[in-house]
Design an enzyme around this catalytic site. Structure first.
Site, PDB file in Angstrom:
ATOM      1  N   GLY A 144       0.844  -1.201   0.000  1.00  0.00           N
ATOM      2  CA  GLY A 144       0.000   0.000   0.000  1.00  0.00           C
ATOM      3  C   GLY A 144       0.875   1.245   0.000  1.00  0.00           C
ATOM      4  O   GLY A 144       1.920   1.264   0.642  1.00  0.00           O
ATOM      5  N   GLY A 167       1.433  -8.288  -5.873  1.00  0.00           N
ATOM      6  CA  GLY A 167       2.529  -8.619  -6.789  1.00  0.00           C
ATOM      7  C   GLY A 167       3.630  -9.437  -6.162  1.00  0.00           C
ATOM      8  O   GLY A 167       4.795  -9.197  -6.434  1.00  0.00           O
ATOM      9  N   GLY A 191       5.101  -6.985   4.269  1.00  0.00           N
ATOM     10  CA  GLY A 191       4.912  -7.935   3.162  1.00  0.00           C
ATOM     11  C   GLY A 191       6.018  -7.784   2.121  1.00  0.00           C
ATOM     12  O   GLY A 191       6.659  -8.766   1.717  1.00  0.00           O
ATOM     13  N   THR A 221       5.155   2.420   5.954  1.00  0.00           N
ATOM     14  CA  THR A 221       3.766   2.068   6.213  1.00  0.00           C
ATOM     15  C   THR A 221       3.126   3.127   7.083  1.00  0.00           C
ATOM     16  O   THR A 221       3.748   3.618   8.026  1.00  0.00           O
ATOM     17  CB  THR A 221       3.568   0.687   6.889  1.00  0.00           C
ATOM     18  OG1 THR A 221       2.214   0.617   7.371  1.00  0.00           O
ATOM     19  CG2 THR A 221       4.491   0.418   8.050  1.00  0.00           C
ATOM     20  N   ILE A 222       1.896   3.467   6.753  1.00  0.00           N
ATOM     21  CA  ILE A 222       1.179   4.434   7.599  1.00  0.00           C
ATOM     22  C   ILE A 222       0.852   3.798   8.941  1.00  0.00           C
ATOM     23  O   ILE A 222       0.549   4.483   9.893  1.00  0.00           O
ATOM     24  CB  ILE A 222      -0.117   4.963   6.935  1.00  0.00           C
ATOM     25  CG1 ILE A 222      -1.160   3.849   6.767  1.00  0.00           C
ATOM     26  CG2 ILE A 222       0.163   5.660   5.630  1.00  0.00           C
ATOM     27  CD1 ILE A 222      -2.578   4.373   6.578  1.00  0.00           C
ATOM     28  N   ASP A 223       0.900   2.452   9.010  1.00  0.00           N
ATOM     29  CA  ASP A 223       0.478   1.758  10.238  1.00  0.00           C
ATOM     30  C   ASP A 223       1.508   1.862  11.370  1.00  0.00           C
ATOM     31  O   ASP A 223       1.177   1.590  12.521  1.00  0.00           O
ATOM     32  CB  ASP A 223       0.229   0.267   9.937  1.00  0.00           C
ATOM     33  CG  ASP A 223      -0.784   0.060   8.832  1.00  0.00           C
ATOM     34  OD1 ASP A 223      -1.624   0.961   8.629  1.00  0.00           O
ATOM     35  OD2 ASP A 223      -0.737  -0.987   8.162  1.00  0.00           O
ATOM     36  N   ARG A 274     -24.744  14.530  18.918  1.00  0.00           N
ATOM     37  CA  ARG A 274     -24.592  13.184  18.360  1.00  0.00           C
ATOM     38  C   ARG A 274     -23.340  12.474  18.856  1.00  0.00           C
ATOM     39  O   ARG A 274     -22.393  13.113  19.319  1.00  0.00           O
ATOM     40  CB  ARG A 274     -24.454  13.268  16.838  1.00  0.00           C
ATOM     41  CG  ARG A 274     -25.776  13.346  16.140  1.00  0.00           C
ATOM     42  CD  ARG A 274     -25.568  13.466  14.649  1.00  0.00           C
ATOM     43  NE  ARG A 274     -26.870  13.424  14.001  1.00  0.00           N
ATOM     44  CZ  ARG A 274     -27.115  13.891  12.801  1.00  0.00           C
ATOM     45  NH1 ARG A 274     -26.147  14.441  12.090  1.00  0.00           N
ATOM     46  NH2 ARG A 274     -28.318  13.806  12.283  1.00  0.00           N
ATOM     47  N   MET A 316      -7.427   3.546   9.966  1.00  0.00           N
ATOM     48  CA  MET A 316      -6.617   2.394   9.540  1.00  0.00           C
ATOM     49  C   MET A 316      -5.602   2.005  10.609  1.00  0.00           C
ATOM     50  O   MET A 316      -5.586   2.567  11.699  1.00  0.00           O
ATOM     51  CB  MET A 316      -5.910   2.718   8.231  1.00  0.00           C
ATOM     52  CG  MET A 316      -6.819   2.642   7.023  1.00  0.00           C
ATOM     53  SD  MET A 316      -5.872   2.903   5.500  1.00  0.00           S
ATOM     54  CE  MET A 316      -7.057   2.378   4.276  1.00  0.00           C
ATOM     55  N   ARG A 331     -23.739   8.405  14.304  1.00  0.00           N
ATOM     56  CA  ARG A 331     -23.311   8.281  12.914  1.00  0.00           C
ATOM     57  C   ARG A 331     -21.901   7.703  12.884  1.00  0.00           C
ATOM     58  O   ARG A 331     -21.124   7.934  13.796  1.00  0.00           O
ATOM     59  CB  ARG A 331     -23.268   9.645  12.212  1.00  0.00           C
ATOM     60  CG  ARG A 331     -24.601  10.347  12.140  1.00  0.00           C
ATOM     61  CD  ARG A 331     -25.504   9.706  11.094  1.00  0.00           C
ATOM     62  NE  ARG A 331     -26.718  10.467  10.890  1.00  0.00           N
ATOM     63  CZ  ARG A 331     -27.833  10.318  11.598  1.00  0.00           C
ATOM     64  NH1 ARG A 331     -27.882   9.428  12.580  1.00  0.00           N
ATOM     65  NH2 ARG A 331     -28.900  11.046  11.333  1.00  0.00           N
TER      66      ARG A 331
END
Ligand code: F6P
Length: 361
Positions: free
Chosen positions: A11, A75, A117, A138-140, A175, A182, A279
């Site tokens: 990603g 890939g 990965g 990675t943004i994670d 609300r 993510m 929401r």
């Protein structure tokens, strides 16, 4: 003179172009050649997808999101899906072909930019004899072997800005707003943006959550004249005794689950249990887009320059790593060994609790 090939896999993350910029410039100044492989390993498989990169090709790209090389998370050359004329999909190993092309082109090293990965694929190529240097992305922020990955700071800034905006509308309508962010199996994006964006509840994969506690926090807000609440849920968060919510692997050739749906599930539960107008929204790929923050640009450029230094030293089979305040390196085997989780005994978790954020436990 050295000849380098560079690729981006998995990603995308803001900062990929800044790494490419740093690699191209730093090699150019040494009189080395750099080639870009499109879409992960496609360039090394099909030579039409391989092209020379000169400083003019990367002018100004350090400030842009995405990757000029393109990327894919389907890939894996060791398990590549191929569709034949009859429409049947077969999984084939094309790694030998890639190694052959790499040698035929006379490359001295492959700089592979990717998350766990892609770095595992790079490790397997290193094992097969390809000189490889990895760059963590990675943004994670879930790679244990580096203090930080680029992309994370930008993703957190985007999520925090979204939370800032949600406060006013949640308040106007009394609300509950549930925001899914993510991060896969780690709660970094949720925790950092949740604290910075004034969330009332932050649910992370590291702490299985109890809906009763979440709803108590929301009702406690009401008792204290705060008639709205902001709930941040990491996509990999799991209700105590429950399971991760996903859409399966989604696509052919993809091995990881497509996470998503827990935000709506939490919103539904809050609605039913509290009767509050609720929401939900999913920030999704917004977190991967846009211009990298200064922090991410600088880190990405430092990674790119450090990767070229590793090539110069001949330190192959390694990944550059931030070992604050210095730039270091670890073997690719070490790099992919474990995922970094939020430490429940860290000051960030203490801070969240101390400012009154409910972590669902
Ligand atoms: O690993 C980065 C990441 O953005 C995760 O946070 C998310 O679960 C996944 O990629 C989404 O993947 P895709 O782009 O295939 O939807």
């Amino acid at each position: 003179m050295k000849k380098i090939v560079i690729s981006t896999g998995g990603g995308d993350a803001p900062g990929l172009n800044a790494v490419i910029y740093a690699v191209v410039h730093s090699c150019y100044r040494k009189g080395w050649e750099v080639y870009g492989s499109r879409s992960g390993y496609s360039g090394l498989l099909d030579m039409d997808e391989l092209y020379r990169l000169l400083p003019v090709d990367v002018e100004d790209i350090y400030s842009t999101g995405g990757t000029i090389l393109g990327s894919t998370n389907k890939g894996n050359p060791f398990e590549m899906p191929f569709e034949n004329l009859a429409g049947e999909v077969k999984i084939v190993d094309v790694s030998d072909k890639i190694l052959e092309n790499f040698n035929r082109m006379g490359f001295d090293c492959h700089i592979a930019i990717g998350g766990d990965g892609s770095l595992e694929i790079a490790r397997r190529f290193a094992e097969k004899g390809m000189p490889v240097v990895g760059v963590p992305k990675t943004i994670d922020n879930d790679l244990e072997a580096t203090d930080r990955t680029f992309g994370f700071d930008t993703a957190v800034s985007t999520a925090t800005e979204a939370l800032d905006k949600l406060h006013s509308t949640a308040k106007s309508h009394d609300r509950v707003m549930v925001v899914e962010v993510m991060g896969r199996d780690s709660g970094w994006i949720a925790l950092y943006s949740g604290i910075s964006g004034g969330a009332d509840v932050v649910l992370i994969p590291e702490i299985p959550f109890d809906m009763q506690k979440v709803c108590e926090k929301i009702m406690d807000n009401e008792l204290h004249d705060k008639n709205y609440s902001i709930v941040v849920v990491a996509e990999g968060a799991i209700a105590a005794g429950g399971e991760v919510i996903s859409k399966g692997t989604g696509e052919v050739g993809r091995s990881e689950l497509l996470l998503g749906g827990v935000g709506e599930w939490v919103a539904q539960e809050v609605r039913e249990r509290t009767g509050k107008d609720t929401r939900s929204l999913v920030l999704g790929h917004l977190q991967r887009g846009g211009s990298p923050t200064t922090f991410d640009r600088l880190l990405a450029m430092r990674f790119g320059a450090a990767a070229v230094r590793l090539v110069q030293e001949g330190t192959f089979g390694h990944m550059v790593a931030l070992q604050s305040p210095n730039m270091g390196s670890v073997s690719l085997a070490e790099a992919v060994k474990s995922r970094k989780k939020v430490d429940l005994n860290s000051d960030k978790v203490f801070t969240a609790r101390e400012v009154g954020i409910c972590l669902g436990d």
